[in-house]
Motif scaffolding. Structure first.
Motif, PDB file in Angstrom:
ATOM      1  N   CYS A 169      22.094 -21.802 -15.020  1.00 18.22           N
ATOM      2  CA  CYS A 169      22.253 -20.580 -15.817  1.00 18.22           C
ATOM      3  C   CYS A 169      23.536 -19.820 -15.500  1.00 18.22           C
ATOM      4  O   CYS A 169      23.907 -18.892 -16.223  1.00 18.22           O
ATOM      5  CB  CYS A 169      21.068 -19.656 -15.596  1.00 18.22           C
ATOM      6  SG  CYS A 169      19.463 -20.431 -15.857  1.00 18.22           S
TER       7      CYS A 169
ATOM      8  N   CYS B   8      24.159 -16.305 -17.379  1.00 21.97           N
ATOM      9  CA  CYS B   8      23.333 -15.962 -18.542  1.00 21.97           C
ATOM     10  C   CYS B   8      22.686 -14.594 -18.359  1.00 21.97           C
ATOM     11  O   CYS B   8      22.156 -14.273 -17.292  1.00 21.97           O
ATOM     12  CB  CYS B   8      22.264 -17.037 -18.747  1.00 21.97           C
ATOM     13  SG  CYS B   8      21.260 -16.739 -20.212  1.00 21.97           S
TER      14      CYS B   8
ATOM     15  N   LEU C 297      19.143 -14.609 -17.013  1.00 17.77           N
ATOM     16  CA  LEU C 297      18.860 -15.028 -15.641  1.00 17.77           C
ATOM     17  C   LEU C 297      18.461 -13.826 -14.794  1.00 17.77           C
ATOM     18  O   LEU C 297      19.167 -12.824 -14.738  1.00 17.77           O
ATOM     19  CB  LEU C 297      20.086 -15.706 -15.028  1.00 17.77           C
ATOM     20  CG  LEU C 297      19.958 -16.139 -13.563  1.00 17.77           C
ATOM     21  CD1 LEU C 297      18.816 -17.132 -13.377  1.00 17.77           C
ATOM     22  CD2 LEU C 297      21.271 -16.716 -13.068  1.00 17.77           C
TER      23      LEU C 297
ATOM     24  N   CYS D  63      14.309 -17.514 -15.726  1.00 16.77           N
ATOM     25  CA  CYS D  63      14.718 -17.072 -17.046  1.00 16.77           C
ATOM     26  C   CYS D  63      13.783 -15.969 -17.537  1.00 16.77           C
ATOM     27  O   CYS D  63      12.568 -16.158 -17.588  1.00 16.77           O
ATOM     28  CB  CYS D  63      14.689 -18.262 -18.006  1.00 16.77           C
ATOM     29  SG  CYS D  63      15.130 -17.819 -19.691  1.00 16.77           S
TER      30      CYS D  63
ATOM     31  N   ARG E  12      13.395 -19.631 -24.745  1.00 17.73           N
ATOM     32  CA  ARG E  12      14.718 -20.203 -24.461  1.00 17.73           C
ATOM     33  C   ARG E  12      15.156 -21.172 -25.550  1.00 17.73           C
ATOM     34  O   ARG E  12      14.335 -21.713 -26.278  1.00 17.73           O
ATOM     35  CB  ARG E  12      14.740 -20.857 -23.082  1.00 17.73           C
ATOM     36  CG  ARG E  12      13.951 -22.146 -22.976  1.00 17.73           C
ATOM     37  CD  ARG E  12      13.740 -22.492 -21.511  1.00 17.73           C
ATOM     38  NE  ARG E  12      13.115 -23.794 -21.339  1.00 17.73           N
ATOM     39  CZ  ARG E  12      11.837 -24.062 -21.537  1.00 17.73           C
ATOM     40  NH1 ARG E  12      11.007 -23.103 -21.936  1.00 17.73           N
ATOM     41  NH2 ARG E  12      11.361 -25.286 -21.334  1.00 17.73           N
TER      42      ARG E  12
ATOM     43  N   CYS F 181      18.687 -25.105 -23.344  1.00 13.79           N
ATOM     44  CA  CYS F 181      18.006 -24.939 -22.058  1.00 13.79           C
ATOM     45  C   CYS F 181      16.802 -25.872 -21.946  1.00 13.79           C
ATOM     46  O   CYS F 181      16.555 -26.445 -20.886  1.00 13.79           O
ATOM     47  CB  CYS F 181      17.569 -23.493 -21.878  1.00 13.79           C
ATOM     48  SG  CYS F 181      18.965 -22.351 -21.848  1.00 13.79           S
TER      49      CYS F 181
END
Length: 107
Positions: A12, A57, A60, A70, A76, A80
């Motif tokens: 991520c 990200c 994250l 996540c 997602r 991912c």
């Protein structure tokens, strides 16, 4: 998926996470929150924070190599979902943070 994967977060904070815009909730069948994305072309978006030299990200949560995960796991993107725990890209991401590759016992 093993707990070791969702406790890592290196992927991520290594790769750009781009995907077709219709995966966002701006489309009736999409799920990724559009406010967490930014456009990269006419038809593709990226998760905010991943389209930069030092990606991380926006979804994250936590620190790399520590309990991390996540914040939109169930929503997602396909990018991912298709990432393979323990493969060469996973090892590359982990190495970038000084983490060893995953042992096959984890996947």
């Amino acid at each position: 998926m093993s707990d070791v994967c969702i406790a890592c977060g290196a992927c991520c904070a290594t790769f750009r996470v781009s995907f077709y815009w219709a995966e966002t909730d701006a489309h009736p069948d999409g799920a990724v929150p559009v406010e967490l994305t930014e456009p990269v072309s006419a038809h593709f978006v990226a998760m905010r924070g991943t389209n930069q030299a030092r990606p991380r990200c926006i979804a994250l949560q936590g620190d790399i190599g520590q309990p991390a995960g996540c914040g939109i796991y169930a929503q997602r993107s396909s990018t991912c979902r298709e990432f393979e725990m323990g493969d060469a890209r996973c090892a590359q991401a982990r190495a970038g943070f000084g983490l060893p590759p995953l042992e096959s016992e984890f996947f």
